[in-house]
Design a protein around this motif. Structure first.
Motif, PDB file in Angstrom:
ATOM      1  N   LEU A   1       0.873  -1.185   0.000  1.00 39.14           N
ATOM      2  CA  LEU A   1       0.000   0.000   0.000  1.00 39.14           C
ATOM      3  C   LEU A   1       0.898   1.219   0.000  1.00 39.14           C
ATOM      4  CD1 LEU A   1      -3.192   0.690   2.072  1.00 39.14           C
ATOM      5  CD2 LEU A   1      -1.397   2.396   1.917  1.00 39.14           C
TER       6      LEU A   1
ATOM      7  N   ARG B   1      -3.238   6.652  -0.439  1.00 41.90           N
ATOM      8  CA  ARG B   1      -4.660   6.712  -0.112  1.00 41.90           C
ATOM      9  C   ARG B   1      -5.283   7.857  -0.899  1.00 41.90           C
ATOM     10  NH1 ARG B   1      -6.320   3.613   3.984  1.00 41.90           N
ATOM     11  NH2 ARG B   1      -4.721   2.593   5.230  1.00 41.90           N
TER      12      ARG B   1
ATOM     13  N   ASP C   1      -7.089  -2.686   5.173  1.00 49.36           N
ATOM     14  CA  ASP C   1      -7.222  -1.231   5.069  1.00 49.36           C
ATOM     15  C   ASP C   1      -7.196  -0.729   3.633  1.00 49.36           C
ATOM     16  OD1 ASP C   1      -4.597  -1.922   4.666  1.00 49.36           O
ATOM     17  OD2 ASP C   1      -3.745  -0.333   5.906  1.00 49.36           O
ATOM     18  N   CYS C   2      -7.613  -1.573   2.683  1.00 49.57           N
ATOM     19  CA  CYS C   2      -7.636  -1.179   1.274  1.00 49.57           C
ATOM     20  C   CYS C   2      -9.051  -1.288   0.721  1.00 49.57           C
ATOM     21  CB  CYS C   2      -6.696  -2.067   0.453  1.00 49.57           C
ATOM     22  SG  CYS C   2      -4.954  -1.901   0.919  1.00 49.57           S
TER      23      CYS C   2
ATOM     24  N   GLU D   1      -9.196   6.207   1.486  1.00 52.99           N
ATOM     25  CA  GLU D   1      -9.255   4.795   1.111  1.00 52.99           C
ATOM     26  C   GLU D   1      -7.909   4.358   0.529  1.00 52.99           C
ATOM     27  OE1 GLU D   1     -11.592   2.972   1.936  1.00 52.99           O
ATOM     28  OE2 GLU D   1     -13.361   4.231   2.197  1.00 52.99           O
ATOM     29  N   GLY D   2      -7.441   3.192   0.955  1.00 52.88           N
ATOM     30  CA  GLY D   2      -6.157   2.695   0.498  1.00 52.88           C
ATOM     31  C   GLY D   2      -6.254   1.869  -0.774  1.00 52.88           C
ATOM     32  N   LEU D   3      -5.158   1.839  -1.532  1.00 53.83           N
ATOM     33  CA  LEU D   3      -5.078   1.069  -2.767  1.00 53.83           C
ATOM     34  C   LEU D   3      -4.033  -0.030  -2.606  1.00 53.83           C
ATOM     35  CD1 LEU D   3      -5.973   0.849  -5.787  1.00 53.83           C
ATOM     36  CD2 LEU D   3      -3.963   2.259  -6.324  1.00 53.83           C
ATOM     37  N   ALA D   4      -4.472  -1.276  -2.691  1.00 53.92           N
ATOM     38  CA  ALA D   4      -3.553  -2.407  -2.662  1.00 53.92           C
ATOM     39  C   ALA D   4      -2.928  -2.571  -4.040  1.00 53.92           C
ATOM     40  CB  ALA D   4      -4.293  -3.675  -2.263  1.00 53.92           C
ATOM     41  N   GLU D   5      -1.630  -2.934  -4.074  1.00 52.84           N
ATOM     42  CA  GLU D   5      -0.943  -3.083  -5.350  1.00 52.84           C
ATOM     43  C   GLU D   5      -0.073  -4.340  -5.368  1.00 52.84           C
ATOM     44  OE1 GLU D   5       0.440   0.796  -7.319  1.00 52.84           O
ATOM     45  OE2 GLU D   5       0.618   1.219  -5.171  1.00 52.84           O
TER      46      GLU D   5
END
Length: 249
Positions: free
Chosen positions: A151, A154, A199-200, A159-163
Motif C-alpha cells: 500500500l 490513499r 485497510d484497502c 481509502e487505500g489502494l492495494a498493489e
C-alpha cells in the motif's frame, strides 16, 4: 486460518538478506533487551515496502520443530509508515491456504460450485497451479494465487489502494502466460490476488514497479484469464478472507 500456538510480539530491529530479521521479544521484566534480541525467519522474498521499518511492532509464530535453527517466524506487522491501518500479514506461504479455505467455505462466489479442489498440481512448463477446481459438469478451473501487501497511497477519502507486485517478478509473468495457455486449451483460468491487510478499498497493478508484469496481465486477460481480488480480516489470532476488492486495471 488460526494461529496455533498463539503468536508472540516483538519490535523489529532490522530486516536483511531478504529472509532474515532481527527483533527484540516483548517479554518485559524477564531479561534485558539485549538478551531478548533474536534472529527470525522472514517468509517473504519481496521488497516489503513500508512493512520492514525498524521499530515496528511484529508478531511471530514459534517453530514446531524444536531442532530448527531459527526458532521464530515473522507473521504479522503493524506498519510504521504512516499509511497502514491495522495489521498486515507478510508470510507469503499463507495465501494458498487462505484461498483454499475461502473456496471451500463459499466465500468467493466466482469460484463456488466445484466438486473438488486440489493444491499444487503440476501443469504448464514445469509449474504447479496453486488451486485446481474440478467438476464433471464444467471445465477445470486453474487458479493462481498471489500474495498482496503493498500500500503506497490513499485517496482524498482516505481509502487505500492495494498493489502487486512490490518488486519485479518474472515468475509471476510466466504464470500469467501459462494461465492463458490453459484458457486456450478449453479450461477456465483465474488470477486471484489475496490482500493480507484490511485497510484497502481497491486493487491495482504496480506497473511502475514491474511494467513487464502489467503487460503480461493485460495480455492474459485478453486471452480470457479472469482476475479476482479479495481482502482479509487479520487479528493476532487468525487470518480470514473477508471481502472482495474491486480491480482498477
Amino acid at each position: 486460518m488460526r494461529f496455533d500456538p498463539p503468536l508472540v510480539t516483538a519490535r523489529l530491529l532490522r530486516r536483511y538478506k531478504r529472509f532474515l530479521a532481527d527483533v527484540v521479544l516483548d517479554r518485559p521484566g524477564e531479561a534485558p533487551a539485549a538478551e531478548r534480541e533474536v534472529t527470525v525467519h522472514c517468509p517473504n522474498p519481496g521488497a516489503m515496502l513500508g512493512l520492514d521499518t525498524p521499530g515496528a511492532r511484529v508478531w511471530l509464530s514459534p517453530a514446531r520443530n524444536p531442532a530448527r535453527k531459527l526458532r521464530w517466524t515473522w507473521e504479522l506487522t503493524e506498519p510504521a509508515d504512516g499509511l497502514g491501518r491495522g495489521l498486515v500479514g507478510i508470510n507469503t506461504s499463507h495465501p494458498n491456504r487462505l484461498a483454499a479455505e475461502a473456496v471451500a467455505a463459499g466465500t468467493i462466489p466466482e469460484l463456488a460450485g466445484y466438486a473438488g479442489l486440489r493444491r499444487e498440481v503440476k501443469y504448464g512448463r514445469n509449474s504447479r497451479i496453486d488451486l485446481l477446481l474440478e467438476d464433471p459438469r464444467r471445465p477445470a478451473c486453474y487458479v493462481e494465487v498471489k500474495n498482496v501487501h503493498l500500500l503506497r497511497r490513499r485517496d482524498a477519502a482516505g481509502e487505500g489502494l492495494a498493489e502487486f507486485p512490490d518488486c519485479v517478478t518474472a515468475r509471476g509473468a510466466k504464470h500469467l502466460e501459462e494461465l492463458g495457455d490453459m484458457v486456450e486449451a478449453g479450461h477456465r483460468a483465474v488470477m486471484l490476488y489475496v490482500v493480507q491487510r484490511s485497510d484497502c478499498a481497491a486493487f491495482a497493478v504496480a506497473g511502475d514497479i514491474d511494467p513487464a508484469y502489467a503487460e503480461a496481465l493485460r495480455r492474459a486477460r485478453a486471452r480470457g484469464v479472469e482476475a479476482l481480488c479479495v481482502a482479509c480480516r487479520i487479528t493476532p489470532e487468525e487470518i480470514v478472507v473477508a471481502r472482495p476488492l474491486p480491480l482498477q486495471l
